[in-house]
Design a protein around this motif. Structure first.
Motif, short mmCIF file in Angstrom:
data_model
loop_
_atom_site.label_atom_id
_atom_site.label_comp_id
_atom_site.label_asym_id
_atom_site.label_seq_id
_atom_site.Cartn_x
_atom_site.Cartn_y
_atom_site.Cartn_z
N UNK A 169 0.85 -1.19 0.00
CA UNK A 169 0.00 0.00 0.00
C UNK A 169 0.89 1.24 0.00
N UNK A 170 0.47 2.28 -0.71
CA UNK A 170 1.22 3.53 -0.77
C UNK A 170 0.36 4.63 -0.16
N UNK A 171 0.85 5.20 0.95
CA UNK A 171 0.14 6.25 1.68
C UNK A 171 0.92 7.54 1.49
N UNK A 172 0.27 8.58 0.98
CA UNK A 172 0.96 9.83 0.67
C UNK A 172 0.47 10.98 1.52
N UNK A 173 1.42 11.73 2.08
CA UNK A 173 1.16 12.95 2.85
C UNK A 173 1.39 14.14 1.91
N UNK A 174 0.31 14.87 1.59
CA UNK A 174 0.43 15.99 0.65
C UNK A 174 0.28 17.34 1.34
N UNK A 175 0.62 17.43 2.63
CA UNK A 175 0.42 18.67 3.37
C UNK A 175 1.07 19.86 2.68
N UNK A 176 2.28 19.67 2.13
CA UNK A 176 3.00 20.77 1.51
C UNK A 176 2.92 20.76 -0.01
N UNK A 177 2.14 19.86 -0.58
CA UNK A 177 2.11 19.75 -2.04
C UNK A 177 0.73 19.88 -2.66
N UNK A 178 -0.32 19.54 -1.91
CA UNK A 178 -1.67 19.62 -2.45
C UNK A 178 -2.01 21.06 -2.81
N UNK A 179 -2.39 21.28 -4.06
CA UNK A 179 -2.66 22.62 -4.54
C UNK A 179 -1.44 23.30 -5.13
N UNK A 180 -0.31 22.59 -5.11
CA UNK A 180 0.93 23.17 -5.63
C UNK A 180 1.54 22.26 -6.70
#
Length: 381
Positions: A169-180
């Motif tokens: 499974x691949x879990x991604x944290x996009x706190x600093x990338x979502x919308x960028x």
């Protein structure tokens, strides 16, 4: 005031966000799934619209697979603790935020093990190194897409491919990338994409969520249970999405505010905003090269990085510099360890930390010039 702390939260927010939220509170704060009347149905349509916008933005196949939570920290906890069981093993990187490291540390006490993929002093990792850490009981990889400390971008496409090949499974944290940065769950093999609305998505605080793939649906149990307004005859949680993971009343003002922000992003264009921010980042980095008393932490150019720059002021107290920037020049930054001690250890900036400058959708070139002038004046004293 010059806000160079958009990595903590964006400001200003997208135009109209505050008004939409205020109108909801003042003119019709109806609940969804609980009211059989027009006002409730109208709000539910707006919530659905927000789900559909998020699904399009992140390449999620079905809008029902968009789950709302209070923030990305809740999302990561719900995913990690809903997926991992005693005896499981997971791989992460040494650049992670405490939103990943603290849940994993808790889970370690419950019999879940994890290994760190070590980053270099620029915050970079090699995706192929994951293969050396995979064990028979490895279940998943969890990783951020872009560092909140130094802006380094991780090779998530290669990591997603490895996860497909090794059935992880691949879990991604996009706190600093979502919308960028561009993100596509289907193309990049992401099973759980966690996001927050209040940073580059330009929405309000208190709203976030996660999205799950078809494979992810089968691998996660609800961490929180309760009323959903649906299947109220059952004492078990409903099987359908998104109800299975959305117990209790949602932050409806936050969702409507986020929907308005997403509408703005669609019109202005995320790629265009990203390019503008990277132009500011390049201008900032090039100006810093002329100031020898300042060390750029991480990558020295815009290649392989986002619009986050950390600085170490040689021979000076970084906290004092951040205070001077705010009190004397009205420039807002963030100083310290940025809730990411492991990242600072990788970057060799622990325990002192750094002064972080993070550019947003509404910053201007003149502000960067003002900041560079302020830095030169501070280090010359």
């Amino acid at each position: 005031m010059i806000n160079f702390d958009n990595g903590s939260t964006s400001f200003p927010k997208a135009p109209g966000v505050g008004k939409v939220m205020a109108d909801f509170i003042e003119k019709g704060a109806f609940n969804i799934n609980r009211g059989n009347y027009e006002g409730s149905y109208n709000v539910e349509l707006e919530v659905l619209e927000c789900r559909e916008r998020l699904a399009r933005l992140f390449g999620c196949k079905h809008s029902k697979n968009v789950i709302f939570t209070p923030n990305i920290t809740y999302s990561l906890n719900m995913v990690l603790k809903g997926v991992l069981k005693k005896g499981d093993h997971i791989i992460t990187s040494s650049m992670e935020h405490n939103a990943v490291m603290r849940p994993l540390t808790q889970l370690k006490e419950q019999g879940v093990s994890f290994d760190l993929l070590q980053a270099d002093e620029e915050g970079s990792i090699k995706a192929s190194d994951i293969n050396e850490l995979i064990k028979d009981n490895t279940k998943a990889v969890v990783m951020l897409q872009a560092s909140n400390v130094c802006g380094t971008i991780m090779p998530i496409q290669e990591i997603g491919q490895i996860c497909r090949e090794r059935n992880l499974l691949f879990i991604l944290d996009t706190a600093q990338s979502a919308g960028d940065l561009p993100i596509n769950m289907e193309e990049e093999g992401i099973d759980f994409l966690t996001f927050t609305g209040h940073k580059a998505l330009l929405g309000p605080q208190g709203i976030g969520g996660f999205m799950l793939s078809k494979k992810g649906e089968k691998e996660i149990e609800p961490l929180i249970s309760g009323g959903t307004g649906s299947f109220s005859n059952l004492l078990q949680m409903p099987e359908i999405l998104p109800d299975r993971f959305e117990s209790g009343t949602l932050n409806l003002p936050g969702i409507l505010g986020l929907n308005k922000a997403l509408e703005y992003l669609e019109k202005r264009g995320i790629r265009a905003i990203h390019q503008e921010k990277m132009n500011l980042t390049k201008q900032f980095l090039e100006g810093l090269k002329e100031i020898p008393a300042v060390r750029i932490v991480g990558k020295k150019s815009i290649a392989g990085r986002g619009a986050v720059v950390s600085l170490d002021f040689k021979g000076r107290d970084n906290a004092r510099v951040a205070y001077q920037l705010e009190s004397e020049y009205q420039i807002l930054t963030r100083v310290g360890l940025h809730c990411a001690p492991m990242a600072h250890k990788s970057l060799k900036t622990f325990p002192e930390g750094t002064v972080r400058f993070s550019f947003g959708a509404f910053n201007q070139e003149e502000e960067v010039l003002t900041c560079l002038k302020a830095i030169r004046e501070i280090v010359s004293l």
